[in-house]
Structure formats: C-alpha cells, structure tokens
Design an enzyme around this catalytic site. Structure first.
Site, mmCIF file in Angstrom:
data_model
loop_
_atom_site.group_PDB
_atom_site.id
_atom_site.type_symbol
_atom_site.label_atom_id
_atom_site.label_comp_id
_atom_site.label_asym_id
_atom_site.label_seq_id
_atom_site.Cartn_x
_atom_site.Cartn_y
_atom_site.Cartn_z
ATOM 1 C CB ILE A 85 -9.567 2.756 40.551
ATOM 2 C CG1 ILE A 85 -9.086 3.254 39.139
ATOM 3 C CG2 ILE A 85 -8.543 1.343 40.729
ATOM 4 C CD1 ILE A 85 -8.042 3.093 37.787
ATOM 5 N N GLY A 123 -8.757 12.096 39.086
ATOM 6 C CA GLY A 123 -9.768 11.881 38.696
ATOM 7 C C GLY A 123 -9.718 9.928 39.317
ATOM 8 C CE LYS A 124 -8.912 8.470 32.726
ATOM 9 N NZ LYS A 124 -8.456 10.349 32.986
ATOM 10 C CB VAL A 125 -5.989 7.460 40.837
ATOM 11 C CG1 VAL A 125 -5.298 6.313 41.831
ATOM 12 C CG2 VAL A 125 -4.697 7.748 39.219
#
Length: 705
Positions: free
Chosen positions: A342, A337-339
């Site tokens: 980003i 989810g973070k990637v």
C-alpha cells in the site's frame, strides 16, 4: 403616536426610530408606555437631538437605537448589521462638558458612540446570523438572558475587574494597549451569545476562576506541551501497562518535518502521522483489505488481525516511507507485506481478487446499508440478491426493519463524507431551537449555561465526518426536567423547522424513539436530517445521519469528555482510570475497598475489580484471584463492604457490572468533577483539549494555541 415620529421595539435589543425632525424629548415620551411592563435591569441614558435638546431615558440594559433602514438591510442580507451605521440623529450621545475630566463621576451613564453598536465591542457579525421565523410567527432575532448573578462570579473575577480599571505597577501609561473589561452580561443572538458589557472570555473552567460554561464559553485553558505529554503517557500505558513509572523520553510535538523535503507529497485526506508522506490514507487502504475476508466466520480472525494492525498504525507517530520504517512498527509478516505494498502503490493486490467475486462484492455492498451487518448481508445474498435494487424489490419477503429500509433509501447519500461547514450549519439550527426551548421551559436565567455543540470528530476539528452528533446538557435551572420530555419537544421543533426528516421519528415521539439511558439522566435519538443549503435557491444537500443526546447539568463534564474523545484515546483514558496506580490511589481515598475508577458518560465511580486465578494483571504479574491490590478472601469473591456498597446503588446504575458475582463491583461515592480539567487532574493527568485527543496525529503548532 407622535406626528413625524414612529418608534417600534423591533426585537429585545434594538429600538427602531423613524424620525422626521422629532426631538429627544419626543423619543423619551414615546418610549415610556412601551416599556412599562419591563421588569429587567435598566440604565439611565442621556441623549441629544443635536439641536440643543437633551433627554434622560430609562432603557433596558443593552438596548440600542437604530433607524428602520437597519431592519430592511438586516433582513435583506440575513445578518444583523452594525447599528452604529444606522443611528438616528435625534438620539445621538450628548457632547461632554468642557470640564468633564475634572468632574466627579455621575451615576447617570453617558452613552458613548460604541454603545449604539449591534452588541458592544465584542459582537462580531458572524455570530449574529438571523434564523428564519416559523410560519405564523413574527421575526425574532435575539433574546436577552438575565444577567449572571453576583454569587456565580468568583472573587478572582472582581480582582480582574479592579486590575482592568487600574494600571498595574510599572505599566507604561502611554502607548500601552488598553485591557479588555471582563464580561458581566451576555445576550443571545440567534444561536450565539455575545457580550453587551465587557468582552467574552476565551476560556472558562480550569484555572480561570470562572465557572465552566459561564457566558456560553466551554473551552478550557491548556498547555500544549503538557497535553502532548499526557497523550504519550496514555498511549504508552495502554499498549504496555508495565511501562508505568519507567523513564519516558521527552515528547516532541509529532510533526511531518520529513514530509517537508523537496518533491515529497503531503497527505491532505487524513490526520495520521504515519500517512504524512503519501497522498492516501494507509490505514483506510489496509482496512479495505477486510473486504476479502467478509465471507464466512472462518476468516473472522483475519479481520481481527487487520483491525489490530490498523489501530497500531493509527498510534504510530512517525511518517512511513521505506521498508525499514514499516518494520519498526512490528506488524505481522503478512500484514507488513500488505502495508508495504500500500505504501508503494496505494492499493493491495488482494483487493483485485475480491472485486472479481460477485458474492464478496454483494456482501460488502449490503454491509454499507445502515442497520445491516454481516449475518443480514449473508441472508440477503443467500436469497439471491446481488444489488441494492434486488433488496428493494423484496422488502416484504426479506422482512427488513424500519431502520434497514431507511438506510436502503438513503444509501447513496450516506456514502458522501460530511464537510465541517455542513455540520456547523446543522449545529446552528439545533442550538437555536434548543435555546428557544430552554427559555420557554423557564431556563432563561441561565440559558447561556446550556451546552449544545457538535461532538465526535467535528469537535476534534476533523475536516470531514460520517454523521452529525449533537449533544445537549441542560442548564442547572432545569435539573428537574425530564430529558425524554425535553428531547421529544426538541425533535418536534426541529421537525417543524425543516432539519429532521419524518423518518424513524413519528410525530407522536413515543418512548420507542427516545431511548432513556440510566433512568431519566439522559435521552438519545437517532435519525435522518437534511441541512438547509447555505444560499437560497441552492441545490438540496444529501440526507445525513444525525444523533442527538440530552443530559442533565451534573453529567456534563463526563458526557462531554466521553463524546469529545477519539476511540483509542477514550479507551486509553478509561484503562488508565481502571488500572493506573495514581487512579487507584484516588479510588482508595474515596473508598478503602476500591481498586480503581470507572469513568463513564455520567460519573466517575470507585470500583472493585476481580479477575480469575492465574491471570496476569495489567502490570504483568500473575496474582491470586482477587482485586488489583492482591487481596482476596477464601472464595475469591468481593468483600462484604463492596457487596453492601453495590447493593446501595440503584438498579439502573449498577446494571450488569453491579452484580456481586460479576467481574466489577461499582462502589461509591462518586468522585465529583466540575469540568473536564478536574477529570484529568483527578486521574493525575494534564488536561488534553478535544482536538488533541487522538493517537498518532501530526498536530500543527498553530492549532495548539
């Protein structure tokens, strides 16, 4: 002094003539007393003054004539000018006789116009940059090195010379491009070596039949497709050792072909293949998320997860553009989810919360100081410091080390990336000083075999670096020289020439600041430098971190390989040496008790590796306590032969791994390697050049040539 004729040896390769109607014979008579003490090789040179007068001169090999204007223009422009434009009329080459083509060759060399050039046909002006002389010393623009001995040249080079002189069978005589003559001798001009006879080869070592490092050339020939195959093989084995021997798909050069579609933004800030379709570095943005988890050891596992995910993205060979692309990387659900965030926005929402916490901000700021880790940062924060000014005001109270104080002084400068051009200028200054010192210490006969280059990401052709890494490998003639003594003298020389700052390196240069690694086989030093600006009067450049290492010639292949490779590539190559079956086969050939090889910065040693009972081997199979071949004794200890071999090694080389009750026992003898290509071939791999030693980098095909 002759009336109307003044002659001076302005350096070791140029003869300056101030002529006012003097003859060729006058020049010859004037040169004789100046060259009486010359002990090097000479050539018979016939010159003419253009008025019918001719003279035969005995000149040191490689000398050229020029007018005094050559000195003025070279000093004014800071670059050695081509001498053919400044040739005096009184020493022009004589006109050839009408029947010269039918006459037999004369033992006297006839000087051609090209021989009056700066250094022959292979002397580009950009390699002839002048260095500023030290105070109180006269100018010194170049130093002649003794020619390479005939014994150092292989029979293949002689064959190549014969081929260059005689056209090959079937070659067209008319319209065919002339073959370049092989190089026979080089001279040093400042920080570079240029040819005065023939052309400097592009590669040495490998399959060139030329000694590695000859003529100052350290590049080795390579095949781009085979190198990419090796990179893919190492990456796959490192990630999944059980995949060895399985069918591997054909490897194509990873490129950003999808990024070429209309409207796409191409990444210019990093070389990661996964970032090709975004103008920012996805890997760096993910690593910034670690700022949220810097406070307290309870969050350390989250930093570990992010580090592993970032390394996986670095190895990914396809551009990321959609959620499906991110899923194929197989990250954890939260990290995925973070990637994805980003990828879509260029940032992560978690960073907003961290930026609002003053304590987290202070910890991240303190960790940017050279010599300060998380524990030290927490101690500063617990003392009530929130800014760097707070720390500067309490240096004595916080008991800062000399390294931390220096890092605090130059904190702002060290946050600025270093462009390649700046590293290149620092490299030139160090090379000039290094070659001067080598010749002063008696290594002038093989000074061109001194390796002195920038390492790390600079050698891998990265556009920016975070520090300057310089490595020096002394020539064979200085094998008995102490690396520490050479390092200390070199640092004094660089300090006097204005490159190094007088911080962390007092003029005494005690052993505290020159750290020996493995006895006297190498020496290293870390400190600060300020690279001289490219133009006089330009603003001062930022202060930079610089590391210098010195090795003996015998360690050159291993040290250059170690410091030229990317972090992941280096780990994968050493993992292959430890565990890959081809490496184990080579190790057993060197020592029957060996189970693998250990590749370090000084040698390639057979080892016997042990592991606890029930732990799976890299191939995925659990074996009893013992070596990689499954053999073990009743107590699961190294064999008696292995213990004896380890005891035979010196204490400094065995270090902690040489203990018989340790996890690894270094055996012997070391596997000899003469260049980097031989290291790869010993491990049953194709040679990979430094600029390809990264995982997940989109290489341009033009770069591979």
């Amino acid at each position: 002094m002759f009336a109307g004729c003044k002659i001076a040896l302005c350096d070791t390769t140029h003869v300056a003539v101030r002529s006012s109607g003097c003859s060729a014979r006058t020049v010859a008579d004037r040169l004789k007393p100046l060259l009486r003490t010359w002990k090097g090789p000479v050539d018979e040179v016939r010159v003419s003054d253009g008025k019918g007068g001719q003279a035969q001169l005995r000149l040191p090999r490689g000398f050229t004539f020029c007018t005094e204007q050559w000195i003025i223009d070279s000093l004014a422009k800071g670059v050695l000018q081509p001498a053919e434009a400044y040739r005096p009329a009184c020493v022009a080459p004589p006109a050839p006789p009408p029947q010269a083509a039918q006459q037999p060759a004369s033992p006297t060399r006839q000087v051609s116009p090209a021989s009056f050039g700066a250094a022959g046909p292979a002397a580009p002006a950009q390699l002839a940059q002048l260095q500023q002389p030290e105070a109180g010393q006269g100018p010194s623009y170049s130093d002649v090195t003794a020619p390479l001995s005939e014994a150092a040249l292989s029979a293949a080079l002689a064959d190549a010379q014969q081929d260059a002189q005689q056209p090959a069978a079937g070659e067209q005589q008319q319209g065919a491009a002339p073959r370049a003559r092989p190089c026979r001798r080089v001279v040093r001009r400042g920080a570079e070596f240029v040819a005065v006879e023939g052309v400097v080869p592009q590669y040495t070592g490998g399959d060139t039949c030329l000694p590695w490092g000859a003529y100052g050339v350290w590049e080795e020939p390579f095949d781009a497709a085979a190198a990419r195959e090796t990179v893919h093989k190492l990456q796959r084995f490192y990630e999944k050792p059980s995949s060895f021997g399985a069918d591997m798909p054909a490897v194509a050069a990873p490129d950003a072909s999808e990024a070429q579609k209309p409207g796409a933004r191409i990444n210019t800030v990093c070389q990661h293949a996964c970032c090709a379709l975004r103008p920012w570095c996805i890997v760096d943005k993910l690593l910034e998320v670690k700022q949220c988890y810097i406070s307290g050891p309870a969050l350390q596992h989250k930093q570990t997860v992010i580090n592993k995910s970032a390394k996986k993205l670095e190895r990914w060979e396809q551009p990321l553009d959609t959620a499906e692309d991110v899923k194929r990387v197989e990250l954890g659900a939260k990290t995925e989810g973070k990637v994805l965030e980003i990828l879509q926005t260029g940032t992560c929402s978690k960073l907003g919360a961290a930026q609002e916490d003053p304590r987290v901000q202070a910890l991240n700021l303190f960790c940017e100081v050279w010599g300060c880790g998380v524990k030290v940062a927490e101690r500063w924060a617990a003392a009530g410091c929130r800014t760097l000014d707070d720390v500067r005001a309490r240096v004595g109270e916080l008991s800062l080390t000399a390294q931390q104080q220096a890092g605090l002084r130059h904190h702002s400068d060290m946050q600025v990336p270093i462009p390649r051009s700046e590293v290149g200028r620092a490299e030139q200054v160090v090379r000039q000083a290094c070659f001067d010192l080598v010749e002063r210490w008696g290594g002038g006969g093989d000074a061109e075999q001194t390796f002195c280059q920038g390492m790390g990401s600079y050698r891998r052709r990265a556009p920016f670096t975070h520090d300057i890494d310089i490595m020096i490998c002394l020539p064979p003639s200085l094998d008995g020289t102490s690396c520490s003594a050479f390092m200390a003298e070199l640092l004094r020389l660089l300090l006097s020439r204005g490159l190094l700052l007088d911080e962390l390196s007092p003029r005494a240069y005690s052993s505290v600041h020159v750290d020996d690694e493995g006895g006297d086989g190498s020496a290293s030093w870390s400190g600060f430098c300020r690279v001289p600006p490219a133009e006089q009067g330009a603003p001062l450049l930022p202060v930079r971190r610089i590391d210098v290492k010195v090795y003996h010639a015998a360690h050159a292949p291993y040290a250059i390989n170690y410091f030229s490779s990317g972090t992941l590539f280096s780990k994968a190559l050493r993992f292959w040496a430890n565990y890959a079956p081809p490496a184990a086969k080579v190790a057993r050939a060197a020592n029957p008790d060996a189970t693998g090889l250990k590749l370090s910065d000084v040698d390639l040693l057979p080892i016997q590796r042990l592991r606890p009972r029930g732990v799976a081997s890299p191939g995925g199979t659990k074996r009893p306590y013992g070596d990689m071949n499954g053999s073990s004794d009743s107590e699961g200890s190294p064999t008696a032969a292995a213990v004896a071999a380890a005891a035979a090694l010196s204490h400094s080389r065995r270090h902690k791994w040489g203990k018989p009750d340790g996890k690894t026992v270094e055996l012997g003898p070391a596997v000899p390697c003469t260049d980097e290509t031989s290291i790869f071939r010993t491990l049953s791999l194709d040679y990979v050049p430094p600029h390809m030693r990264n995982f997940g980098v989109a290489y341009n095909a033009s770069v591979d040539r």
